[in-house]
Design a protein around this motif. Structure first.
Motif, PDB file in Angstrom:
ATOM      1  N   ALA A   9      24.205  44.835  40.502  1.00 43.56           N
ATOM      2  CA  ALA A   9      24.148  46.256  41.265  1.00 43.56           C
ATOM      3  C   ALA A   9      24.304  45.604  42.815  1.00 43.56           C
ATOM      4  CB  ALA A   9      22.954  47.091  41.351  1.00 43.56           C
ATOM      5  N   ALA A  10      23.459  44.810  43.144  1.00 45.21           N
ATOM      6  CA  ALA A  10      23.393  44.166  44.460  1.00 45.21           C
ATOM      7  C   ALA A  10      24.920  43.475  44.817  1.00 45.21           C
ATOM      8  CB  ALA A  10      22.189  42.936  44.782  1.00 45.21           C
ATOM      9  N   ALA A  11      25.396  42.913  44.018  1.00 45.74           N
ATOM     10  CA  ALA A  11      26.969  42.365  44.092  1.00 45.74           C
ATOM     11  C   ALA A  11      27.801  43.261  44.450  1.00 45.74           C
ATOM     12  CB  ALA A  11      26.916  41.616  42.875  1.00 45.74           C
ATOM     13  N   GLY A  19      43.423  43.250  36.568  1.00 49.17           N
ATOM     14  CA  GLY A  19      44.451  43.685  35.413  1.00 49.17           C
ATOM     15  C   GLY A  19      44.712  42.515  34.559  1.00 49.17           C
ATOM     16  N   LYS A  20      45.967  42.960  33.932  1.00 45.76           N
ATOM     17  CA  LYS A  20      46.327  42.008  32.820  1.00 45.76           C
ATOM     18  C   LYS A  20      46.882  40.656  33.221  1.00 45.76           C
ATOM     19  CE  LYS A  20      47.805  45.980  29.786  1.00 45.76           C
ATOM     20  NZ  LYS A  20      48.859  46.606  29.227  1.00 45.76           N
ATOM     21  N   GLU A  21      47.195  40.706  34.285  1.00 42.69           N
ATOM     22  CA  GLU A  21      47.847  39.354  34.926  1.00 42.69           C
ATOM     23  C   GLU A  21      46.888  38.555  35.716  1.00 42.69           C
ATOM     24  OE1 GLU A  21      51.046  38.436  34.490  1.00 42.69           O
ATOM     25  OE2 GLU A  21      51.049  40.141  33.364  1.00 42.69           O
ATOM     26  N   TYR A  22      45.537  38.712  35.539  1.00 44.28           N
ATOM     27  CA  TYR A  22      44.383  37.840  36.054  1.00 44.28           C
ATOM     28  C   TYR A  22      44.351  36.720  35.417  1.00 44.28           C
ATOM     29  CZ  TYR A  22      39.830  36.298  37.767  1.00 44.28           C
ATOM     30  OH  TYR A  22      38.995  35.635  38.182  1.00 44.28           O
ATOM     31  N   VAL A  23      44.174  35.678  35.959  1.00 41.37           N
ATOM     32  CA  VAL A  23      43.894  34.251  35.197  1.00 41.37           C
ATOM     33  C   VAL A  23      42.521  33.853  35.168  1.00 41.37           C
ATOM     34  CG1 VAL A  23      44.286  31.782  35.117  1.00 41.37           C
ATOM     35  CG2 VAL A  23      46.171  33.453  35.546  1.00 41.37           C
ATOM     36  N   ILE A  24      41.783  33.838  34.126  1.00 41.52           N
ATOM     37  CA  ILE A  24      40.537  33.668  34.254  1.00 41.52           C
ATOM     38  C   ILE A  24      39.913  32.280  34.835  1.00 41.52           C
ATOM     39  CG2 ILE A  24      38.200  33.639  32.427  1.00 41.52           C
ATOM     40  CD1 ILE A  24      39.460  36.376  32.639  1.00 41.52           C
ATOM     41  N   GLN A  25      38.961  32.409  35.417  1.00 42.23           N
ATOM     42  CA  GLN A  25      38.403  31.092  36.099  1.00 42.23           C
ATOM     43  C   GLN A  25      37.030  30.780  35.499  1.00 42.23           C
ATOM     44  OE1 GLN A  25      40.246  29.634  38.757  1.00 42.23           O
ATOM     45  NE2 GLN A  25      41.756  31.364  38.040  1.00 42.23           N
ATOM     46  N   ASP A  26      36.668  29.566  35.525  1.00 46.77           N
ATOM     47  CA  ASP A  26      35.513  28.984  35.133  1.00 46.77           C
ATOM     48  C   ASP A  26      34.540  29.658  35.635  1.00 46.77           C
ATOM     49  OD1 ASP A  26      34.319  27.080  33.170  1.00 46.77           O
ATOM     50  OD2 ASP A  26      33.588  26.322  35.076  1.00 46.77           O
ATOM     51  N   GLY A  27      33.450  30.244  34.547  1.00 47.40           N
ATOM     52  CA  GLY A  27      32.283  30.863  35.308  1.00 47.40           C
ATOM     53  C   GLY A  27      32.257  32.188  35.586  1.00 47.40           C
ATOM     54  N   ASP A  28      33.477  32.922  35.278  1.00 47.62           N
ATOM     55  CA  ASP A  28      33.506  34.452  35.576  1.00 47.62           C
ATOM     56  C   ASP A  28      32.746  35.175  34.720  1.00 47.62           C
ATOM     57  OD1 ASP A  28      35.519  34.256  37.561  1.00 47.62           O
ATOM     58  OD2 ASP A  28      37.265  34.772  36.586  1.00 47.62           O
ATOM     59  N   VAL A  29      31.837  35.879  35.209  1.00 48.41           N
ATOM     60  CA  VAL A  29      31.113  36.843  34.647  1.00 48.41           C
ATOM     61  C   VAL A  29      31.875  37.986  34.135  1.00 48.41           C
ATOM     62  CG1 VAL A  29      28.746  37.936  34.142  1.00 48.41           C
ATOM     63  CG2 VAL A  29      28.955  35.738  35.225  1.00 48.41           C
ATOM     64  N   ILE A  30      32.051  38.548  33.156  1.00 47.91           N
ATOM     65  CA  ILE A  30      33.070  39.555  32.681  1.00 47.91           C
ATOM     66  C   ILE A  30      32.541  40.600  31.836  1.00 47.91           C
ATOM     67  CG2 ILE A  30      35.428  40.234  31.875  1.00 47.91           C
ATOM     68  CD1 ILE A  30      36.153  37.349  32.472  1.00 47.91           C
ATOM     69  N   LEU A  31      32.902  41.890  32.155  1.00 44.81           N
ATOM     70  CA  LEU A  31      32.694  43.038  31.387  1.00 44.81           C
ATOM     71  C   LEU A  31      34.023  43.642  31.092  1.00 44.81           C
ATOM     72  CD1 LEU A  31      30.965  45.162  29.835  1.00 44.81           C
ATOM     73  CD2 LEU A  31      30.687  46.549  32.062  1.00 44.81           C
ATOM     74  N   PHE A  32      34.475  43.590  30.041  1.00 39.98           N
ATOM     75  CA  PHE A  32      35.868  44.171  29.507  1.00 39.98           C
ATOM     76  C   PHE A  32      35.756  45.648  29.361  1.00 39.98           C
ATOM     77  CE2 PHE A  32      36.115  39.614  28.582  1.00 39.98           C
ATOM     78  CZ  PHE A  32      37.506  39.361  29.005  1.00 39.98           C
ATOM     79  N   ARG A  33      36.873  46.356  29.907  1.00 39.00           N
ATOM     80  CA  ARG A  33      36.968  47.837  29.828  1.00 39.00           C
ATOM     81  C   ARG A  33      38.100  48.003  28.873  1.00 39.00           C
ATOM     82  NH1 ARG A  33      33.344  50.389  32.654  1.00 39.00           N
ATOM     83  NH2 ARG A  33      32.648  49.494  34.762  1.00 39.00           N
ATOM     84  N   PHE A  34      38.315  48.652  27.556  1.00 38.42           N
ATOM     85  CA  PHE A  34      39.202  48.773  26.867  1.00 38.42           C
ATOM     86  C   PHE A  34      39.071  50.077  26.119  1.00 38.42           C
ATOM     87  CE2 PHE A  34      35.970  47.014  24.698  1.00 38.42           C
ATOM     88  CZ  PHE A  34      35.778  47.227  23.193  1.00 38.42           C
ATOM     89  N   ASN A  35      40.498  50.403  25.481  1.00 38.06           N
ATOM     90  CA  ASN A  35      40.612  51.558  24.497  1.00 38.06           C
ATOM     91  C   ASN A  35      40.396  51.073  23.167  1.00 38.06           C
ATOM     92  OD1 ASN A  35      40.989  53.844  26.545  1.00 38.06           O
ATOM     93  ND2 ASN A  35      43.092  53.071  26.945  1.00 38.06           N
ATOM     94  N   VAL A  36      39.707  51.842  22.395  1.00 37.98           N
ATOM     95  CA  VAL A  36      39.654  51.470  21.003  1.00 37.98           C
ATOM     96  C   VAL A  36      40.902  51.996  20.143  1.00 37.98           C
ATOM     97  CG1 VAL A  36      38.187  51.518  18.811  1.00 37.98           C
ATOM     98  CG2 VAL A  36      37.048  51.390  21.054  1.00 37.98           C
ATOM     99  N   GLU A  68      28.488  32.276  40.680  1.00 33.11           N
ATOM    100  CA  GLU A  68      27.756  31.621  41.761  1.00 33.11           C
ATOM    101  C   GLU A  68      27.411  32.870  42.670  1.00 33.11           C
ATOM    102  OE1 GLU A  68      26.235  29.123  42.461  1.00 33.11           O
ATOM    103  OE2 GLU A  68      27.248  27.969  40.729  1.00 33.11           O
ATOM    104  N   ASP A  69      28.364  34.212  42.776  1.00 26.57           N
ATOM    105  CA  ASP A  69      28.242  35.469  43.625  1.00 26.57           C
ATOM    106  C   ASP A  69      26.994  36.066  42.882  1.00 26.57           C
ATOM    107  OD1 ASP A  69      29.895  34.684  45.518  1.00 26.57           O
ATOM    108  OD2 ASP A  69      31.634  35.714  44.551  1.00 26.57           O
ATOM    109  N   LEU A  70      27.202  35.977  41.637  1.00 25.60           N
ATOM    110  CA  LEU A  70      26.137  36.957  40.965  1.00 25.60           C
ATOM    111  C   LEU A  70      24.696  36.220  41.002  1.00 25.60           C
ATOM    112  CD1 LEU A  70      25.415  39.200  39.159  1.00 25.60           C
ATOM    113  CD2 LEU A  70      25.776  37.873  36.965  1.00 25.60           C
ATOM    114  N   ARG A  71      24.621  35.021  41.000  1.00 27.12           N
ATOM    115  CA  ARG A  71      23.464  34.152  40.995  1.00 27.12           C
ATOM    116  C   ARG A  71      22.840  34.496  42.539  1.00 27.12           C
ATOM    117  NH1 ARG A  71      22.085  28.044  39.920  1.00 27.12           N
ATOM    118  NH2 ARG A  71      24.099  27.482  41.471  1.00 27.12           N
TER     119      ARG A  71
END
Length: 362
Positions: A333-335, A345-362, A324-327
């Motif tokens: 960029a504006a958001a 971080g690792k303890e964050y509990v995902i909420q319905d409708g979260d738009v996510i970009l994951f950052r990770f090491n391969v 809803e914030d993104l919309r």
């Protein structure tokens, strides 16, 4: 995400299945038309994906999906093998939850296996067969556990729960009605009891009653469902089949003509998602926008693992914004400029409708 469509013969299970999946499962006016379960994969409607596609100019949309199994009609005595009952009961054991279709319409041209229309009798017939099948299985488990308890004290606690379950079954109640502690609930779930599976009651009505609240059969089903804290979805299988053949624009016009806000099938799919305690997080980019189903309460690394095991293994942060914030701000960029994008971080509990970009090491 497998749901089994069950019920007595000729209540509209295969008609409903055809409407859901457009898979063309055979539907006929005689018992045991369906022997092996038909399987259909259904996209979960999510209008948020259309918004993200336009925002990112994405090439495609990928919805989450639910599998529906059209299981042959059960009859009285199924737990003892009547009507190929053992085979049908084994199919129910394979699904995560049950959609119990109940006939709530009169039609002299459609034979009722019991000879009369009675939703509560129909529900009782199915429930009794599931309870009897569970009871038989539990008797074997209890006998085995009693032997173990003679030399293993930890088996005594297990035996206590098993005997409590057996008492509930013997009283004619489904196991899903039991009050259990969280650790007990996990053990009971591991038993894979038929009468413990989550359930939606699907009241199949006539075309005349589709927008009515006055159907007495539906009222009976609702009252019973309340005793199990279960949901009821009202559908008309014939109408749903017609809707399934229409294009999106025509479908909406047809629904409005019937006085409906959404199709019964959309309600059923949404309720099924809720029944399985699932939510969706979203990913977006030029190639695709996609919804990913996860259990409510899933933390960020495990959600990333749904996409690829490398993300969970090498998780660093999840760049997150509520849909809803993104919309509201129109783009990422504006958001970000107004601080609506968070690094979780690792303890964050995902909420319905979260738009996510994951950052990770391969």
């Amino acid at each position: 995400m497998k749901l089994g469509i069950v019920g007595l013969p000729n209540v509209g299970k295969s008609t409903l299945f055809n409407a859901i999946t457009k898979a063309g499962a055979e539907s006929a006016n005689y018992p045991f038309c369906t022997i092996e379960p038909n399987i259909g994969v259904v996209a979960v409607p999510d209008k948020r994906l259309n918004v993200l596609r336009d925002m990112y100019d994405s090439k495609k949309i990928v919805n989450t999906a639910i599998e529906f199994y059209d299981i042959a009609g059960l009859v009285r005595g199924a737990s003892k093998g009547e009507g190929l009952g053992n085979q049908f009961l084994s199919h129910i054991r394979e699904v995560a939850a049950i959609v119990h279709v109940v006939r709530c319409f009169e039609d002299d041209n459609v034979v009722h296996v019991e000879g009369k229309i009675g939703p509560l009798d129909d529900i009782e017939t199915i429930n009794i067969e599931l309870i009897l099948a569970d009871s038989e299985m539990l008797e074997r488990r209890i006998a085995k556990t009693i032997k173990q308890a003679k030399s293993d004290k930890t088996a005594l606690a297990e035996l206590n729960i098993l005997e409590r379950i057996k008492a509930v079954l013997d009283s004619g109640l489904n196991v899903r009605t039991m009050e259990l502690e969280p650790e007990e609930r996990e053990f009971v779930k591991s038993l894979n009891l038929l009468s413990n599976k989550p359930i939606i009651y699907c009241a199949n009505v006539s075309e005349e009653d589709i927008a009515s609240e006055e159907n007495e059969y539906v009222k009976q089903v609702r009252t019973f469902a309340e005793s199990e804290n279960a949901e009821v979805v009202v559908i008309c299988g014939k109408v749903e089949q017609e809707i399934a053949e229409l294009e999106d624009e025509d479908r909406q016009a047809f629904l409005e003509e019937l006085g409906l806000k959404e199709s019964g099938l959309d309600q059923l799919i949404r309720s099924s998602y809720h029944l399985l305690d699932l939510i969706s997080f979203l990913t977006a980019g030029p190639q695709e926008v996609r919804a990913w189903d996860i259990k409510r309460g899933t933390k960020a690394p495990q959600a990333g693992g749904k996409i690829h095991s490398d993300i969970e293994r090498g998780f660093i942060r999840a760049e997150t914004i509520a849909f809803e914030d993104l919309r509201a701000y129109g783009n990422m960029a504006a958001a970000k400029d107004v601080g609506k994008v968070r690094l979780e971080g690792k303890e964050y509990v995902i909420q319905d409708g979260d738009v996510i970009l994951f950052r990770f090491n391969v």
